[in-house]
Design a protein around this motif. Sequence first.
Motif, PDB file in Angstrom:
ATOM      1  N   ALA A 149       0.829  -1.216   0.000  1.00 20.41           N
ATOM      2  CA  ALA A 149       0.000   0.000   0.000  1.00 20.41           C
ATOM      3  C   ALA A 149       0.859   1.260   0.000  1.00 20.41           C
ATOM      4  N   VAL A 150       0.267   2.325  -0.497  1.00 23.51           N
ATOM      5  CA  VAL A 150       0.828   3.666  -0.341  1.00 23.51           C
ATOM      6  C   VAL A 150       0.052   4.290   0.805  1.00 23.51           C
ATOM      7  N   VAL A 151       0.753   4.698   1.837  1.00 19.82           N
ATOM      8  CA  VAL A 151       0.127   5.252   3.037  1.00 19.82           C
ATOM      9  C   VAL A 151       0.545   6.706   3.142  1.00 19.82           C
ATOM     10  N   TRP A 152      -0.449   7.592   3.201  1.00 19.46           N
ATOM     11  CA  TRP A 152      -0.165   9.017   3.200  1.00 19.46           C
ATOM     12  C   TRP A 152      -0.779   9.652   4.434  1.00 19.46           C
ATOM     13  N   GLU A 153       0.071  10.196   5.267  1.00 24.66           N
ATOM     14  CA  GLU A 153      -0.350  10.949   6.452  1.00 24.66           C
ATOM     15  C   GLU A 153      -0.405  12.410   6.049  1.00 24.66           C
ATOM     16  N   LEU A 154      -1.601  12.983   5.968  1.00 24.33           N
ATOM     17  CA  LEU A 154      -1.727  14.387   5.572  1.00 24.33           C
ATOM     18  C   LEU A 154      -1.394  15.346   6.705  1.00 24.33           C
ATOM     19  N   ASN A 155      -1.509  14.897   7.936  1.00 24.08           N
ATOM     20  CA  ASN A 155      -1.163  15.763   9.058  1.00 24.08           C
ATOM     21  C   ASN A 155       0.334  16.049   9.045  1.00 24.08           C
ATOM     22  N   TYR A 156       0.713  17.186   9.563  1.00 23.24           N
ATOM     23  CA  TYR A 156       2.119  17.585   9.483  1.00 23.24           C
ATOM     24  C   TYR A 156       2.702  18.017  10.820  1.00 23.24           C
ATOM     25  N   ARG A 157       1.930  17.900  11.885  1.00 21.28           N
ATOM     26  CA  ARG A 157       2.461  18.226  13.207  1.00 21.28           C
ATOM     27  C   ARG A 157       1.749  17.372  14.241  1.00 21.28           C
ATOM     28  N   GLY A 158       2.304  17.342  15.422  1.00 23.58           N
ATOM     29  CA  GLY A 158       1.745  16.507  16.473  1.00 23.58           C
ATOM     30  C   GLY A 158       2.469  15.176  16.528  1.00 23.58           C
ATOM     31  N   ARG A 159       1.923  14.243  17.273  1.00 21.19           N
ATOM     32  CA  ARG A 159       2.567  12.932  17.443  1.00 21.19           C
ATOM     33  C   ARG A 159       2.499  12.064  16.196  1.00 21.19           C
ATOM     34  N   LEU A 160       1.499  12.298  15.355  1.00 21.53           N
ATOM     35  CA  LEU A 160       1.377  11.586  14.088  1.00 21.53           C
ATOM     36  C   LEU A 160       1.386  10.064  14.281  1.00 21.53           C
ATOM     37  N   ASP A 161       0.508   9.582  15.141  1.00 21.14           N
ATOM     38  CA  ASP A 161       0.448   8.158  15.448  1.00 21.14           C
ATOM     39  C   ASP A 161       0.200   7.296  14.217  1.00 21.14           C
ATOM     40  N   PHE A 162      -0.668   7.758  13.311  1.00 24.10           N
ATOM     41  CA  PHE A 162      -0.951   7.010  12.080  1.00 24.10           C
ATOM     42  C   PHE A 162       0.333   6.833  11.271  1.00 24.10           C
ATOM     43  N   LEU A 163       1.104   7.901  11.152  1.00 24.71           N
ATOM     44  CA  LEU A 163       2.377   7.844  10.423  1.00 24.71           C
ATOM     45  C   LEU A 163       3.318   6.837  11.074  1.00 24.71           C
ATOM     46  N   GLN A 164       3.377   6.850  12.392  1.00 20.88           N
ATOM     47  CA  GLN A 164       4.246   5.910  13.101  1.00 20.88           C
ATOM     48  C   GLN A 164       3.771   4.467  12.913  1.00 20.88           C
ATOM     49  N   GLN A 165       2.452   4.254  12.887  1.00 17.83           N
ATOM     50  CA  GLN A 165       1.927   2.909  12.638  1.00 17.83           C
ATOM     51  C   GLN A 165       2.357   2.416  11.257  1.00 17.83           C
ATOM     52  N   ALA A 166       2.248   3.289  10.268  1.00 16.69           N
ATOM     53  CA  ALA A 166       2.636   2.909   8.904  1.00 16.69           C
ATOM     54  C   ALA A 166       4.139   2.654   8.814  1.00 16.69           C
ATOM     55  N   ARG A 167       4.927   3.523   9.406  1.00 17.78           N
ATOM     56  CA  ARG A 167       6.384   3.334   9.360  1.00 17.78           C
ATOM     57  C   ARG A 167       6.802   2.024  10.025  1.00 17.78           C
TER      58      ARG A 167
END
Length: 129
Positions: free
Chosen positions: A58-76
Amino acid sequence: ATLERLDHDSTVELEDADRHDRLLEELPPRSLVVNATGMGKDVEGSPLGDAARFPEGAVVWELNYRGRLDFLQQARAQAHERGLTVEDGWIYFINGWSSVMEEVFRRPISDEDLRALAAEAEFARPDGG
């Protein structure tokens, strides 16, 4: 915050993480999965639960750009194992910001300028990227 300023009777609620996890499981390989909910930026957390599994490739795109970004960390955390391409909303933010600066200052920003600005902005990023 924007919805609170509007004079309306509608409400917006995010589904629970278990429902999102089930929807994610139903996606075919190589799907595009985007977090545009504001969760991770405007409110803490992720729209996904801790057990969520992204589709293979999958291509996973986190549109948020500040904060803890939990979704981004889950994908990474799943990127290597699941063969994910993970995109950080920070880059999207920098590109949008630079487009506005071109208009405001009536000065084109070259690709080289953009790379330099992005590097400086990454260094100054409040959450450390």
